[in-house]
Design a protein around this motif. Sequence first.
Motif, short mmCIF file in Angstrom:
data_model
loop_
_atom_site.label_atom_id
_atom_site.label_comp_id
_atom_site.label_asym_id
_atom_site.label_seq_id
_atom_site.Cartn_x
_atom_site.Cartn_y
_atom_site.Cartn_z
N SER A 182 0.84 -1.21 0.00
CA SER A 182 0.00 0.00 0.00
C SER A 182 0.86 1.25 0.00
CB SER A 182 -0.93 0.00 1.22
OG SER A 182 -1.84 -1.07 1.16
N GLU A 183 1.92 1.23 0.79
CA GLU A 183 2.82 2.38 0.88
C GLU A 183 3.54 2.62 -0.45
OE1 GLU A 183 6.90 3.59 3.30
OE2 GLU A 183 5.48 2.19 4.22
N GLU A 184 4.00 1.54 -1.06
CA GLU A 184 4.74 1.68 -2.32
C GLU A 184 3.81 2.06 -3.48
OE1 GLU A 184 7.90 1.78 -2.74
OE2 GLU A 184 8.48 1.21 -0.72
N LEU A 185 2.57 1.60 -3.44
CA LEU A 185 1.61 2.00 -4.47
C LEU A 185 1.33 3.50 -4.36
CD1 LEU A 185 -0.34 1.34 -6.75
CD2 LEU A 185 -2.05 0.72 -5.02
N ALA A 186 1.19 3.99 -3.13
CA ALA A 186 0.97 5.43 -2.92
C ALA A 186 2.17 6.23 -3.42
CB ALA A 186 0.71 5.72 -1.44
N LEU A 187 3.38 5.73 -3.17
CA LEU A 187 4.58 6.41 -3.65
C LEU A 187 4.61 6.43 -5.17
CD1 LEU A 187 7.35 7.73 -3.33
CD2 LEU A 187 8.34 5.42 -3.15
N THR A 188 4.29 5.31 -5.78
CA THR A 188 4.28 5.23 -7.25
C THR A 188 3.33 6.26 -7.83
OG1 THR A 188 4.87 2.89 -7.26
CG2 THR A 188 3.79 3.74 -9.23
N ASN A 189 2.13 6.35 -7.28
CA ASN A 189 1.15 7.32 -7.77
C ASN A 189 1.62 8.75 -7.56
OD1 ASN A 189 -0.70 5.42 -8.73
ND2 ASN A 189 -1.66 5.19 -6.72
N ALA A 190 2.29 9.00 -6.44
CA ALA A 190 2.81 10.34 -6.17
C ALA A 190 3.90 10.72 -7.17
CB ALA A 190 3.34 10.43 -4.75
N LEU A 191 4.80 9.78 -7.46
CA LEU A 191 5.85 10.03 -8.44
C LEU A 191 5.28 10.26 -9.83
CD1 LEU A 191 8.48 7.35 -7.33
CD2 LEU A 191 8.58 9.81 -6.91
N LEU A 192 4.28 9.48 -10.19
CA LEU A 192 3.64 9.64 -11.49
C LEU A 192 2.95 11.00 -11.60
CD1 LEU A 192 2.11 6.13 -12.17
CD2 LEU A 192 3.39 7.47 -13.83
N ASP A 193 2.17 11.35 -10.58
CA ASP A 193 1.45 12.63 -10.60
C ASP A 193 2.43 13.79 -10.71
OD1 ASP A 193 -0.95 11.28 -10.38
OD2 ASP A 193 -1.15 11.60 -8.22
N GLU A 194 3.52 13.70 -9.98
CA GLU A 194 4.55 14.73 -9.97
C GLU A 194 5.17 14.90 -11.36
OE1 GLU A 194 7.30 15.17 -6.30
OE2 GLU A 194 8.37 13.90 -7.72
N PHE A 195 5.47 13.77 -11.99
CA PHE A 195 6.08 13.78 -13.33
C PHE A 195 5.11 14.31 -14.37
CE2 PHE A 195 6.89 11.45 -17.35
CZ PHE A 195 8.17 11.93 -17.63
N LEU A 196 3.89 13.82 -14.35
CA LEU A 196 2.91 14.22 -15.36
C LEU A 196 2.50 15.68 -15.22
CD1 LEU A 196 0.69 10.99 -15.35
CD2 LEU A 196 2.26 11.75 -17.15
N ALA A 197 2.57 16.22 -14.02
CA ALA A 197 2.18 17.62 -13.80
C ALA A 197 3.26 18.60 -14.25
CB ALA A 197 1.86 17.85 -12.32
N ALA A 198 4.48 18.12 -14.46
CA ALA A 198 5.59 19.00 -14.81
C ALA A 198 5.56 19.39 -16.28
CB ALA A 198 6.92 18.32 -14.49
N ASP A 199 5.88 20.65 -16.54
CA ASP A 199 6.06 21.12 -17.91
C ASP A 199 7.49 20.89 -18.38
OD1 ASP A 199 3.38 22.50 -18.23
OD2 ASP A 199 4.15 23.54 -16.46
N VAL A 200 8.43 21.03 -17.44
CA VAL A 200 9.85 20.81 -17.72
C VAL A 200 10.40 19.88 -16.65
CG1 VAL A 200 12.11 21.87 -18.07
CG2 VAL A 200 10.04 23.16 -18.63
N VAL A 201 11.14 18.87 -17.07
CA VAL A 201 11.78 17.93 -16.15
C VAL A 201 13.29 18.04 -16.32
CG1 VAL A 201 11.94 15.54 -15.35
CG2 VAL A 201 9.79 16.39 -16.37
N VAL A 202 13.99 18.39 -15.25
CA VAL A 202 15.45 18.50 -15.26
C VAL A 202 15.99 17.31 -14.49
CG1 VAL A 202 17.45 19.90 -14.62
CG2 VAL A 202 15.32 21.01 -15.37
N VAL A 203 16.78 16.48 -15.16
CA VAL A 203 17.25 15.22 -14.57
C VAL A 203 18.77 15.22 -14.49
CG1 VAL A 203 17.28 12.70 -14.79
CG2 VAL A 203 15.27 14.00 -15.56
N GLY A 204 19.30 14.99 -13.30
CA GLY A 204 20.73 14.79 -13.13
C GLY A 204 21.06 13.32 -13.29
N ALA A 205 21.89 13.00 -14.29
CA ALA A 205 22.16 11.60 -14.62
C ALA A 205 23.66 11.36 -14.80
CB ALA A 205 21.41 11.19 -15.88
#
Length: 207
Positions: free
Chosen positions: A72-95
């Motif tokens: 349950s905890e990891e599913l909530a985290l997955t949804n939070a990460l997805l929502d965060e990513f999809l809501a962004a107009d620009v994604v800056v990634v350090g790789a």
Amino acid sequence: MTTILHVDSSPLGTASVTRQLTASIVEALVKADPAATVVTRDVAANPPAHLDGELLQVVKLGVVEGLSPRQSEELALTNALLDEFLAADVVVVGAPMYNFTIPTQLKAWIDRLAQAGRTFRYTEKGPEGLAGGKRVIVASGRGGVYSTNPALAGLDHQEAYLRTVFGFFGITDVTFIRAEGIGMGPEAKDKALAGAAKEIDGLLAAA
């Protein structure tokens, strides 16, 4: 209002080249758009768990009933990460490049984003990305020089992978800011950082 998602994945803290670059990129973007909102995600400090058998059931196979507390905890985290990513107009990634590819923490973050029905879907004509319309800027740190060396280009599974996975999500506007050769001595590192700084200035000029 523009939303910028700032993702860092290097565990080196203040010694990290990619963290230095992502900070400069975000600063340039905010300078160009002072009203922008910045959301920060540090997947090295707080890494998503890798997908073992227990987590695969809820993260990839869609099981939502009879979940354990961890599921349950990891599913909530997955949804939070997805929502965060999809809501962004620009994604800056350090790789940073580790062993010719990306850090395991960054791969774990991407594994959470790769969700059928959210970032892509399967159709009769094949997979279709659902997260298009956003811009991705990758700050890439490399100990060697790969982009201009044909003999080493085949070893680059970092940039090729990131282009592929973001393209799979439907994102075609992907820019790489590279600092290459940082492991080849202080002079080479300084030159790499100076070159990356010029590219970041170019981002600001183009904004």
